[in-house]
Write a protein that holds these residues in place. Structure first.
Motif, PDB file in Angstrom:
ATOM      1  N   ALA A   8      -0.659  -6.646   9.336  1.00 44.08           N
ATOM      2  CA  ALA A   8      -0.505  -5.334   8.694  1.00 44.08           C
ATOM      3  C   ALA A   8      -1.622  -4.361   9.051  1.00 44.08           C
ATOM      4  CB  ALA A   8      -0.453  -5.507   7.175  1.00 44.08           C
ATOM      5  N   PHE A   9      -2.688  -4.857   9.657  1.00 42.53           N
ATOM      6  CA  PHE A   9      -3.814  -3.984  10.003  1.00 42.53           C
ATOM      7  C   PHE A   9      -3.344  -2.844  10.905  1.00 42.53           C
ATOM      8  CE2 PHE A   9      -7.381  -2.692  12.693  1.00 42.53           C
ATOM      9  CZ  PHE A   9      -8.322  -2.377  11.727  1.00 42.53           C
ATOM     10  N   GLY A  10      -3.693  -1.635  10.554  1.00 41.94           N
ATOM     11  CA  GLY A  10      -3.282  -0.476  11.336  1.00 41.94           C
ATOM     12  C   GLY A  10      -2.122   0.298  10.735  1.00 41.94           C
ATOM     13  N   THR A  11      -1.544  -0.200   9.629  1.00 37.97           N
ATOM     14  CA  THR A  11      -0.489   0.553   8.957  1.00 37.97           C
ATOM     15  C   THR A  11      -1.070   1.874   8.467  1.00 37.97           C
ATOM     16  OG1 THR A  11       0.613  -1.482   8.258  1.00 37.97           O
ATOM     17  CG2 THR A  11       1.175   0.519   7.044  1.00 37.97           C
ATOM     18  N   GLN A  12      -0.294   2.940   8.602  1.00 40.50           N
ATOM     19  CA  GLN A  12      -0.777   4.262   8.209  1.00 40.50           C
ATOM     20  C   GLN A  12       0.173   4.917   7.212  1.00 40.50           C
ATOM     21  OE1 GLN A  12      -1.105   6.652  11.737  1.00 40.50           O
ATOM     22  NE2 GLN A  12      -2.583   5.288  12.696  1.00 40.50           N
ATOM     23  N   LEU A  13      -0.409   5.587   6.204  1.00 42.35           N
ATOM     24  CA  LEU A  13       0.346   6.475   5.334  1.00 42.35           C
ATOM     25  C   LEU A  13      -0.037   7.883   5.763  1.00 42.35           C
ATOM     26  CD1 LEU A  13       2.207   7.073   2.938  1.00 42.35           C
ATOM     27  CD2 LEU A  13       0.194   6.949   1.453  1.00 42.35           C
ATOM     28  N   GLN A  14       0.979   8.668   6.116  1.00 40.14           N
ATOM     29  CA  GLN A  14       0.727  10.006   6.639  1.00 40.14           C
ATOM     30  C   GLN A  14       1.342  11.056   5.733  1.00 40.14           C
ATOM     31  OE1 GLN A  14       2.363   9.765  10.620  1.00 40.14           O
ATOM     32  NE2 GLN A  14       0.525   8.777  11.409  1.00 40.14           N
ATOM     33  N   ARG A  15       0.665  12.198   5.630  1.00 42.48           N
ATOM     34  CA  ARG A  15       1.059  13.324   4.777  1.00 42.48           C
ATOM     35  C   ARG A  15       1.534  14.479   5.651  1.00 42.48           C
ATOM     36  NH1 ARG A  15      -1.918  17.870   3.145  1.00 42.48           N
ATOM     37  NH2 ARG A  15      -1.450  18.636   1.063  1.00 42.48           N
ATOM     38  N   ILE A  28      -3.638   9.656   6.058  1.00 45.51           N
ATOM     39  CA  ILE A  28      -4.555   9.629   4.921  1.00 45.51           C
ATOM     40  C   ILE A  28      -5.639   8.622   5.272  1.00 45.51           C
ATOM     41  CG2 ILE A  28      -4.789   9.057   2.478  1.00 45.51           C
ATOM     42  CD1 ILE A  28      -1.887  10.071   2.130  1.00 45.51           C
ATOM     43  N   ALA A  29      -6.858   9.123   5.399  1.00 40.60           N
ATOM     44  CA  ALA A  29      -7.971   8.328   5.927  1.00 40.60           C
ATOM     45  C   ALA A  29      -8.414   7.226   4.967  1.00 40.60           C
ATOM     46  CB  ALA A  29      -9.157   9.246   6.226  1.00 40.60           C
ATOM     47  N   ASN A  30      -8.941   6.191   5.551  1.00 44.06           N
ATOM     48  CA  ASN A  30      -9.619   5.094   4.846  1.00 44.06           C
ATOM     49  C   ASN A  30      -8.750   4.342   3.846  1.00 44.06           C
ATOM     50  OD1 ASN A  30     -12.059   5.609   6.215  1.00 44.06           O
ATOM     51  ND2 ASN A  30     -12.562   7.239   4.771  1.00 44.06           N
ATOM     52  N   ALA A  31      -7.464   4.192   4.167  1.00 43.58           N
ATOM     53  CA  ALA A  31      -6.581   3.406   3.304  1.00 43.58           C
ATOM     54  C   ALA A  31      -6.936   1.929   3.437  1.00 43.58           C
ATOM     55  CB  ALA A  31      -5.122   3.628   3.695  1.00 43.58           C
ATOM     56  N   THR A  32      -7.012   1.245   2.313  1.00 45.85           N
ATOM     57  CA  THR A  32      -7.342  -0.181   2.326  1.00 45.85           C
ATOM     58  C   THR A  32      -6.157  -1.050   1.922  1.00 45.85           C
ATOM     59  OG1 THR A  32      -8.192  -0.085   0.059  1.00 45.85           O
ATOM     60  CG2 THR A  32      -9.779   0.247   1.855  1.00 45.85           C
ATOM     61  N   ASN A  33      -5.221  -0.477   1.166  1.00 46.21           N
ATOM     62  CA  ASN A  33      -4.038  -1.225   0.751  1.00 46.21           C
ATOM     63  C   ASN A  33      -2.918  -0.227   0.491  1.00 46.21           C
ATOM     64  OD1 ASN A  33      -2.621  -3.638  -0.018  1.00 46.21           O
ATOM     65  ND2 ASN A  33      -2.779  -2.941  -2.132  1.00 46.21           N
ATOM     66  N   ILE A  34      -1.749  -0.489   1.039  1.00 49.06           N
ATOM     67  CA  ILE A  34      -0.591   0.373   0.845  1.00 49.06           C
ATOM     68  C   ILE A  34       0.545  -0.504   0.339  1.00 49.06           C
ATOM     69  CG2 ILE A  34       1.061   1.924   1.956  1.00 49.06           C
ATOM     70  CD1 ILE A  34      -1.089   2.299   4.207  1.00 49.06           C
ATOM     71  N   SER A  35       1.219  -0.057  -0.728  1.00 45.77           N
ATOM     72  CA  SER A  35       2.371  -0.826  -1.207  1.00 45.77           C
ATOM     73  C   SER A  35       3.515   0.121  -1.548  1.00 45.77           C
ATOM     74  CB  SER A  35       1.998  -1.684  -2.414  1.00 45.77           C
ATOM     75  OG  SER A  35       1.580  -0.877  -3.485  1.00 45.77           O
ATOM     76  N   GLY A  36       4.714  -0.404  -1.387  1.00 44.23           N
ATOM     77  CA  GLY A  36       5.906   0.376  -1.686  1.00 44.23           C
ATOM     78  C   GLY A  36       6.514   0.949  -0.430  1.00 44.23           C
ATOM     79  N   PRO A  37       7.585   1.680  -0.525  1.00 44.55           N
ATOM     80  CA  PRO A  37       8.246   2.002  -1.781  1.00 44.55           C
ATOM     81  C   PRO A  37       8.981   0.805  -2.374  1.00 44.55           C
ATOM     82  CG  PRO A  37       9.501   2.913   0.049  1.00 44.55           C
ATOM     83  CD  PRO A  37       8.257   2.305   0.618  1.00 44.55           C
ATOM     84  N   GLY A  38       8.994   0.750  -3.689  1.00 49.90           N
ATOM     85  CA  GLY A  38       9.656  -0.335  -4.401  1.00 49.90           C
ATOM     86  C   GLY A  38      11.079   0.064  -4.763  1.00 49.90           C
ATOM     87  N   LEU A  39      11.985  -0.043  -3.801  1.00 51.32           N
ATOM     88  CA  LEU A  39      13.382   0.353  -4.013  1.00 51.32           C
ATOM     89  C   LEU A  39      14.078  -0.612  -4.982  1.00 51.32           C
ATOM     90  CD1 LEU A  39      13.925   0.754  -0.219  1.00 51.32           C
ATOM     91  CD2 LEU A  39      14.049   2.663  -1.803  1.00 51.32           C
ATOM     92  N   ALA A  40      14.874  -0.046  -5.881  1.00 52.75           N
ATOM     93  CA  ALA A  40      15.609  -0.886  -6.829  1.00 52.75           C
ATOM     94  C   ALA A  40      16.915  -0.200  -7.216  1.00 52.75           C
ATOM     95  CB  ALA A  40      14.780  -1.139  -8.082  1.00 52.75           C
ATOM     96  N   ARG A  41      17.974  -0.959  -7.305  1.00 50.62           N
ATOM     97  CA  ARG A  41      19.267  -0.411  -7.732  1.00 50.62           C
ATOM     98  C   ARG A  41      19.450  -0.702  -9.216  1.00 50.62           C
ATOM     99  NH1 ARG A  41      23.771   1.533  -5.780  1.00 50.62           N
ATOM    100  NH2 ARG A  41      23.400   0.947  -3.616  1.00 50.62           N
ATOM    101  N   ASN A  42      19.771   0.346  -9.970  1.00 54.73           N
ATOM    102  CA  ASN A  42      20.138   0.174 -11.367  1.00 54.73           C
ATOM    103  C   ASN A  42      21.538  -0.426 -11.414  1.00 54.73           C
ATOM    104  OD1 ASN A  42      17.790   1.341 -12.504  1.00 54.73           O
ATOM    105  ND2 ASN A  42      18.589   3.369 -12.030  1.00 54.73           N
TER     106      ASN A  42
END
Length: 140
Positions: A8-15, A28-42
Motif C-alpha cells: 500500500a505504500f505510495g497510495t495517494q489521496l488527492q484534492r 494531500i501531503a504526509n498521509a500516513t493512513n487512508i481508509s474508505g470509502p466504506g460503501l454499504a447498501r441499505n
C-alpha cells in the motif's frame, strides 16, 4: 498466476481544485493512513404475513457511499487550506490513486466533515480528516 498482494505504500489521496473538465488534483501531503470509502447498501424490509418459513425478507435499498478518513503528519502551512474546506457546503472532487501497476483510481465527490488535530507532548503533530462521500464513486 495469482498476485500475492500489493504494498500500500505510495497510495495517494488527492484534492481537486474545482476546475471542471480541466480540474487539477493535488496530493494531500504526509498521509500516513487512508481508509474508505466504506460503501454499504441499505436494505428494505419487505416481510409480510405470508413470508415463507416465518422468515424476514429484504430487498436492496440505497447505497451509502460512506466516508474516507486520512491520518496526516500535520503541517499547518501545508494543510490549513483543508481546514477552510470545512466551511464549504458543496462537495469537492477527490481521488484515491493506488500504487498498483495499473494506477487504479477511485474518484468521488465529498464534503470534509471533520478535521481533528492532535499535539501530544511526546509525539508528532498529527490530524485526522474525515470526508463524507456524496454520490457514486467512479472506479477507473
Amino acid at each position: 498466476m495469482s498476485v500475492p498482494g500489493i504494498d500500500a505504500f505510495g497510495t495517494q489521496l488527492q484534492r481537486g481544485d474545482g476546475g471542471g473538465g480541466s480540474e487539477v488534483f493535488t496530493t494531500i501531503a504526509n498521509a500516513t493512513n487512508i481508509s474508505g470509502p466504506g460503501l454499504a447498501r441499505n436494505t428494505i424490509d419487505v416481510t409480510s404475513h405470508d413470508s415463507p418459513d416465518s422468515t424476514m425478507e429484504f430487498i436492496g435499498g440505497l447505497v451509502d457511499p460512506g466516508e474516507v478518513s486520512v491520518d496526516i503528519n500535520y503541517t499547518p502551512a501545508l494543510h490549513d487550506t483543508l481546514v477552510e474546506d470545512l466551511y464549504d457546503t458543496d462537495p469537492r472532487n477527490y481521488r484515491l490513486v493506488f500504487p498498483d501497476t495499473a494506477n487504479t483510481t477511485w474518484q468521488f465527490a465529498a464534503v470534509l466533515t471533520g478535521f481533528e488535530a492532535s499535539a501530544p507532548y511526546d509525539d508528532k503533530l498529527s490530524a485526522t480528516l474525515t470526508f463524507k462521500v456524496s454520490g457514486k464513486p467512479t472506479f477507473l
